[in-house]
Scaffold this motif. Structure first.
Motif, PDB file in Angstrom:
ATOM      1  N   THR A  12      61.960  79.496  56.135  1.00 56.42           N
ATOM      2  CA  THR A  12      62.776  79.892  54.988  1.00 56.42           C
ATOM      3  C   THR A  12      63.034  78.679  54.088  1.00 56.42           C
ATOM      4  O   THR A  12      63.425  78.813  52.950  1.00 56.42           O
ATOM      5  CB  THR A  12      64.143  80.457  55.432  1.00 56.42           C
ATOM      6  N   LEU A  13      62.799  77.505  54.636  1.00 52.76           N
ATOM      7  CA  LEU A  13      62.939  76.286  53.839  1.00 52.76           C
ATOM      8  C   LEU A  13      61.618  75.991  53.167  1.00 52.76           C
ATOM      9  O   LEU A  13      60.563  76.301  53.715  1.00 52.76           O
ATOM     10  CB  LEU A  13      63.254  75.098  54.743  1.00 52.76           C
ATOM     11  N   GLY A  14      61.666  75.323  51.999  1.00 53.99           N
ATOM     12  CA  GLY A  14      60.427  74.941  51.343  1.00 53.99           C
ATOM     13  C   GLY A  14      59.755  73.860  52.157  1.00 53.99           C
ATOM     14  O   GLY A  14      60.339  72.817  52.418  1.00 53.99           O
ATOM     15  N   ILE A  15      58.510  74.111  52.597  1.00 48.12           N
ATOM     16  CA  ILE A  15      57.785  73.075  53.320  1.00 48.12           C
ATOM     17  C   ILE A  15      56.353  73.023  52.836  1.00 48.12           C
ATOM     18  O   ILE A  15      55.820  74.004  52.330  1.00 48.12           O
ATOM     19  CB  ILE A  15      57.785  73.303  54.858  1.00 48.12           C
TER      20      ILE A  15
ATOM     21  N   ARG B 224      58.699  68.131  53.508  1.00 46.73           N
ATOM     22  CA  ARG B 224      59.483  68.937  52.572  1.00 46.73           C
ATOM     23  C   ARG B 224      58.920  68.989  51.165  1.00 46.73           C
ATOM     24  O   ARG B 224      59.228  69.877  50.412  1.00 46.73           O
ATOM     25  CB  ARG B 224      60.920  68.403  52.546  1.00 46.73           C
TER      26      ARG B 224
END
Lengths: 546, 276
Positions: free
Chosen positions: B180-183, B201
């Motif tokens: 769900t995090l930008g990676i 990131r």
């Protein structure tokens, strides 16, 4: 019950006979009674000890941690051990598994040291008792990599030293001098630790040790104070977290209603099972719990409103399928996380087991160990994400039979950096080393409201004021989160092109968070910003920068 | 009897270089809905990424048929052939070539699974072709090709894993999905599959890591920076490598359409060749 050598009983209550002072031995049952009494006293004084915490952040849990650790220890004695050595060993084992937070871990080591010194003896005379207290102190120091004076270490040390001065005064005498030395050491802690002096408090862990020793002494001489009435919510909290093993049915549903009391619902749900997540507002509450009786959870919910999105899964069979699908998983991760959105973020990155933790509810060593056991891999890395959970994680890694390493992450952003650095095909050693390197490269800032008036680092802080923390130090205060965050970011060395991730907590609504991001963008045009709904409790904002 | 080199269009060898070394390239097919294009013949990288941007449907690819290979093998009926192809795990091309070789005359045709793709494969093909030009025999060159494969490293980052996943080629990099995090992923191609290496990131960090990891490969003699619709990034990477390794060859190339289907735009890769 204390017994004179002639067999005459000394009754509980305020009556102390002079015979008590010539008591020669402490046998199994008496030792257990002393420890129970210590536990009760800790419970009585839990809030007071919690309030001694120097930091005005939602972290006043030394009292709770030591109490829960002690309760876990006493529980282990329920198999009615007979002799002093049995009791000591059971206490040591139970406290090790139930150790929570740094103070809990040190307490468990104190009990462990004591137990080791009295091993093999059915009853304890003054010599053994004083030796035990001395050994307890040594074990406590060994547990801490950088011992600091002015903490519970000083208090147990001085108690142990006093106890060993003169054993001719008998067990009661030894206990008395130990308890008195502890009390004095506690009062002296502000002279040893400047932060205590500035905040105007004594050391909380030290106070906890002093409370324990005093209660043990009073029990020994027959002066047993009646236990305090325990309130329902406290029972619910301690009940869940000691016995939760996370199996049963994963039960999830939304309650749609009016005037819903999220806190009240959470308290009730926590009594139904483990791994509880309750979040929402007065109109819609999401409930998530692992329970052996999902019907109960649903019956409870249906009284409050209409139920939507009901999901019930058998965790055991889910678990077996999961294991089957991940049979050859090389390396698994256990992370301690609190906050729906943060949990989702960690799960999305492939973390295998999440244990609820966070500042006020530190998981016990055994809870972490169980999470390790549930992982579909023989190699497991634990990410504590909180400095107060690191020692507990180390204990858990020793308790487990799997190959476990702890990467000492101190915050959520460090935890995420560690997970990102994981090479799924690398060894546990190379991964824990890579993760340790990765966590240095991310900075963490935490923002919350002060829970009490205090003075720290030369700053006067009022209850309710907004504070910014970095590496567990308060380094600035402010009146609104937008400007406070910008001020804090100005003080850390940001470079062009860095990425800041803003996690907003459950007490923050999205619009406020978005306007905070706009403020940051305006002050730092070249900073890349990602906004995540962490829905974490206690910290309205967590901001990482890398 | 000469020794011929045959490969497929996933090797991304610049046409001029292929021609000068007499390398025969068999094209795969790119499908945009009902339209089909021979890779590198009827569509080039630029056209492909333009079309990709404007297309509603995701393109697909298909391998050359065994018949295509048979035609080539029969064209060189009097020669020995070393046919080096994209990883079996990634494409059925190797199968088609093997079937054709079997039909033609398997004694004189050696079909090699490079376990690589794009310029990684291209390096092996080009180096083997050079050795043949220098006079290496069929069997020596076949062995040489195998050994060369082991000296090639591929590290890359993609703007998104979406194309790889939807195209079914994500392999072990599956582990990187679902955040769900930008990676941004850092990947490698090893043993014929895409492997997850690291997640970071930001794109800048990902490219940085690809450079760092490529830079520590021991005995490296040559670097190829490949990209899809990321010319500027590729040039920055190439300059960094040239500055760090003044004596070594650093080339830039574009990923072809077939690779583009799975990489998507914004990919940056470094193929590194170790010395013998």
């Amino acid at each position: 019950m204390a017994k004179k050598p002639s067999g005459q009983k000394i009754t509980s209550g305020a009556r102390k006979t002079s015979a008590a002072y010539t008591l020669e031995f402490i046998d199994g049952p008496l030792l257990l009674a002393m420890l129970r009494s210590a536990c009760d006293s800790l419970e009585l004084n839990q809030d007071e000890i919690n309030s001694l915490n120097v930091f005005p952040v939602p972290d006043g849990d030394t009292g709770t941690n030591m109490l829960l650790t002690m309760k876990s220890a006493i529980k282990e004695c329920e198999a009615a051990p007979k002799t002093a050595t049995d009791v000591a060993a059971a206490i040591a084992k139970g406290s090790l598994m139930g150790a929570r937070g740094n103070s809990g871990v040190i307490l468990s080591q104190i009990l462990h040291g004591f137990a080791a010194a009295v091993r093999g003896h059915d009853k304890l005379d003054a010599q053994l008792l004083s030796g035990g207290l001395g050994a307890a102190s040594k074990a406590a120091y060994k547990a801490v990599s950088k011992p600091v004076e002015g903490t519970m270490l000083t208090v147990i040390r001085e108690a142990g030293e006093a106890a060993q001065l003169d054993t001719s005064i008998g067990v009661a005498g030894v206990m008395k001098v130990a308890s008195q030395a502890a009390e004095q050491a506690v009062q002296n802690t502000p002279n040893l630790l400047p932060a205590l002096k500035e905040a105007g408090v004594v050391d909380s862990g030290g106070q906890g040790v002093s409370v324990l020793l005093k209660a043990m002494y009073r029990c020994l001489i027959g002066d047993v104070t009646p236990s305090a009435k325990i309130s329902a919510s406290k029972t619910a909290i301690s009940g869940v977290h000691i016995t939760d093993d996370g199996y049963g049915y994963c039960t999830e549903f939304f309650i749609e209603g009016r005037g819903l009391d999220v806190e009240g619902i959470r308290t009730q749900v926590m009594a139904l099972g483990g791994s509880t997540l309750v979040a929402g507002d007065s109109a819609l509450v999401k409930v998530h719990v692992h329970t052996s009786d999902p019907g109960k959870a649903l019956s409870f919910g249906v009284q409050l409103g209409s139920l939507k999105g009901i999901k019930i899964d058998n965790i055991d069979s889910q678990h077996k399928e999961y294991i089957k699908a991940h049979k050859d998983k090389h390396l698994a991760i256990v992370a301690v996380v609190l906050g729906d959105g943060l949990v989702e973020a960690f799960r999305g990155l492939g973390v295998d087991e999440i244990v609820e933790g966070g500042q006020t509810m530190n998981p016990s060593a055994d809870e972490l160990r169980l999470a390790v056991e549930r992982c579909p891999s023989e190699n497991v890395i634990i990410l504590p994400n909180n400095p107060n959970v690191i020692m507990t994680a180390n204990i858990a890694s020793q308790l487990s039979t799997k190959s476990v390493k702890v990467v000492p992450t101190k915050s959520i952003p460090q935890g995420i950096a560690a997970v990102l650095a994981m090479d799924p095909e690398g060894s546990i050693e190379s991964n824990s080393s890579a993760m340790a390197d990765a966590i240095i490269k991310v900075g963490t800032l935490e923002f919350c409201k002060a829970t009490k008036d205090t003075s720290v680092n030369g700053m006067r802080i009022d209850k309710g004021q907004l504070i910014a923390l970095s590496e567990d130090k308060i380094f600035c205060t402010g009146d609104d989160f937008g400007s406070l965050i910008c001020e804090a970011l100005h003080r850390v060395s940001l470079k062009d092109g860095m990425l800041a991730t803003v996690y907003f907590g459950k007490d923050v609504n999205k619009k406020s968070a978005e306007s905070v991001v706009s403020r940051i963008k305006a002050s730092f045009p070249s900073l890349e910003i990602e906004l995540i709904n962490g829905s974490q409790p206690h910290y309205e904002y967590i901001v990482s920068y890398e | 009897m000469t020794v011929r080199i045959v490969t497929d269009s996933t090797s991304d060898i610049p046409p001029g270089l292929a021609a000068s070394l007499d390398i025969a390239v068999v094209p795969l097919i790119v499908h945009f809905g009902t339209e089909t294009f021979k890779d590198g013949v009827e569509i080039n990288s630029e056209q492909f990424f333009q079309k990709l941007q404007n297309s509603q449907t995701l393109p697909r690819t298909s391998q050359p048929s065994a018949g295509e290979f048979l035609k080539i093998y029969n064209r060189f009926a009097k020669d020995q052939i070393i046919s080096i192809h994209v990883a079996q795990k990634l494409s059925g091309t190797f199968n088609s070539a093997s079937i054709a070789a079997h039909q033609a005359d398997k004694e004189r045709i050696s079909v090699v699974d490079s376990r690589l793709v794009s310029m990684g494969l291209g390096i092996v093909v080009v180096e083997t072709a050079k050795k043949i030009k220098a006079g290496m025999s069929f069997s020596e060159a076949s062995q040489y090709a195998e050994a060369c494969i082991k000296r090639v490293h591929c590290l890359l980052t993609l703007d998104t894993l979406e194309y790889l996943q939807k195209g079914g080629r994500i392999g072990k990099a599956q582990a990187f999905l679902g955040s769900t995090l930008g990676i941004k992923p850092v990947l490698s191609v090893k043993e014929g599959e895409v492997h997850p290496v690291e997640r970071v990131r930001t794109r800048a960090k990902a490219i940085e890591r690809v450079i760092e990891m490529s830079s520590v490969i021991p005995k490296a003699t040559r670097y190829f920076v490949m990209h899809s619709a990321a010319q500027n990034d590729a040039e920055v990477v190439a300059k960094r490598l040239r500055d760090s390794f003044p004596g070594k060859e650093v080339g830039i190339g574009t990923l072809g359409p077939v690779i583009g289907v799975y990489a998507g735009p914004g990919a940056v890769a470094i193929a590194t060749l170790e010395a013998e």
